[in-house]
Design an enzyme around this catalytic site. Sequence first.
Site, PDB file in Angstrom:
ATOM      1  N   LYS A   1       0.849  -1.204   0.000  1.00  0.00           N
ATOM      2  CA  LYS A   1       0.000   0.000   0.000  1.00  0.00           C
ATOM      3  C   LYS A   1       0.877   1.243   0.000  1.00  0.00           C
ATOM      4  CE  LYS A   1      -3.987   1.951   2.503  1.00  0.00           C
ATOM      5  NZ  LYS A   1      -4.919   1.777   3.646  1.00  0.00           N
TER       6      LYS A   1
ATOM      7  N   SER B   1      -9.912   1.781   2.691  1.00  0.00           N
ATOM      8  CA  SER B   1      -9.003   2.517   1.839  1.00  0.00           C
ATOM      9  C   SER B   1      -7.952   1.656   1.146  1.00  0.00           C
ATOM     10  CB  SER B   1      -8.296   3.599   2.655  1.00  0.00           C
ATOM     11  OG  SER B   1      -7.428   2.992   3.609  1.00  0.00           O
TER      12      SER B   1
ATOM     13  N   SER C   1     -10.189  -0.535   6.957  1.00  0.00           N
ATOM     14  CA  SER C   1      -9.570  -0.313   5.643  1.00  0.00           C
ATOM     15  C   SER C   1      -8.853  -1.506   5.029  1.00  0.00           C
ATOM     16  CB  SER C   1      -8.602   0.867   5.703  1.00  0.00           C
ATOM     17  OG  SER C   1      -9.315   2.082   5.620  1.00  0.00           O
TER      18      SER C   1
END
Lengths: 97, 489
Positions: free
Chosen positions: B79, B154, B178
């Site tokens: 990420k 997210s 997330s």
Amino acid sequence: MRLTPPEVDHIALLARLDLSPAERERAGAELSQILDHFEQLKELDTEGVEPTSHVLPVVNVLRHDEARPGLSREAALSNAPEQAGGMFQVPRVVEAE
Amino acid sequence: MSLIELSAYQLTQQIKNKKSSCREIVDEFLERIDDVEERVKAFVTVLPEEARRRADLLDKRLQSGEDIGPLGGVPVAVKDLLCTRGLRTTCSSRMLENFVAPYDAHVVERLAADGAITIGKANMDEFAMGSSTENSAFFPTRNPWDLGRVPGGSSGGSTAAVAALEAPLALGSDTGGSIRQPAAYCGCVGMKPTYGLVSRYGLIAFASSLDQIGPVTNDVRDAALLLQTIAGHDRRDTTSINRPLPDYLSALTGDIKGLRVGVPREFFAQGVEGYVSDAVRKAIDKLCELGAEAVEVSMPTTEYALATYYIIAPSEASSNLARYDGVQYGLRRHEPGDDIIAMLSKTRAAGFGHEVQHRILIGTHALSSGFYDAYYSKAQKVRTLIRRDFEKAFEQCDVLATPTAPTVAFELGAKTDDPFAMKLADVCTIPVNMAGLPAISLPCGLHDGLPIGLQLIGNLLDESTILRAAHAYEQATEWHKQRAELTKK
């Protein structure tokens, strides 16, 4: 709860966000809406309840006062938008006499 | 079977048995990325040269008889809020669009030490604020199960990459759901470990008392494998827990006889669709068939978790994001004659997207003089009540079983105009972060061809039990074998 335009201006200044008049309008409406949701928490009795800031019972993690390698000046400055003489450059902060 | 269809665990066996080289594996995944990335858009940055160079290096070490580690040769999507030295780390924000991290995050060091190969930096909601990955400043990521829908967020880039077989493993971060919510939307396994189990050093901070890094994978064994690599003490994060780690792979015994599964009724209300409740209750029945025992429990403070979260997380964010001042790194905007406040305010208005600015404003207000007691202090007390609910529940059971998200993935653009509707997507995951507990989401059904997630929540530092329960369920079902078709439905 409806925030007034001066209240929104104050929050934006504290947050250091330069909002256009249209953005201020929108921010005021959205903030007021979310503050209404927060009112729900008033239903709960929290008298005498300890706050939780962290879930772990970890406090005051100390280390020995020994030097360790850190970033070199060059590495620390490598992402600086503006630099001069090996330092970060900022606009004048203290007014000249 | 092509290499991209293998699990990370199978890939390590493939390498160990000299059936494939690290280079062959990396090349196959890079080819897959070439084929599908235009449709999925999971990555902010793909790293073909770096990945190939590293694969060649690992192959050389193998040839000279070295052990290349438990993840040796396995590609990982990281990420884009985890710092990678010498590589762009953007947080999917204009603010950090050109930021090149001067050091590696702890988890990135751990990946490298265990032989994994970073293949790309995954897209996300800007500064991890959002539930759909539509808040990326660059582009939205698509759900591989239906390209017209969001992957969740997210960590939507991480879960989409794994679901689209662009990488067998990914790292995400989870502040209010997330990792778990996008894992549910994309039919992956996603895990949020206990707060403090994985060092946050080098994670770009959102809400420091809630943020935790965790694995995204296609099955439970891979989640255990990746957790083993990233967990463990690190003195650079003062909230890092210092105690010996269990062997997570050996927890996967398949035996859940006598396991007490708590079913908190409040997690089946709050706008949870009937098809989600049905699938999750069927999953609980399956656990009982395997020897577990279901226990009804009640957690009355659950309905207050969302409001509590939307005070605490933005408050911490407004403080953490004060560092973006256009001085040391990141974007800078100013005009001749601007003073320091004008420079700061223009920089921050230009660098942050709408959602990030919105949350900074909420947090600034909640922490400001005169409001602190009514909002932040009150929310922290409610957080204590939420923790007590969990403590009480775990007196009666060993794990809790709930839906991960109240619906399946929604269509792109469907909720962007209604921020509170978007936040409801996290209603089942947020309480877990409040209490710092570990939880895993795994696929437990399909609705109209879209994946549904089962969430298993464990007690503090009891990752082993939720992994064991998730693994036993997975062994007895076929959901994790379903693959996304990468089409628009």
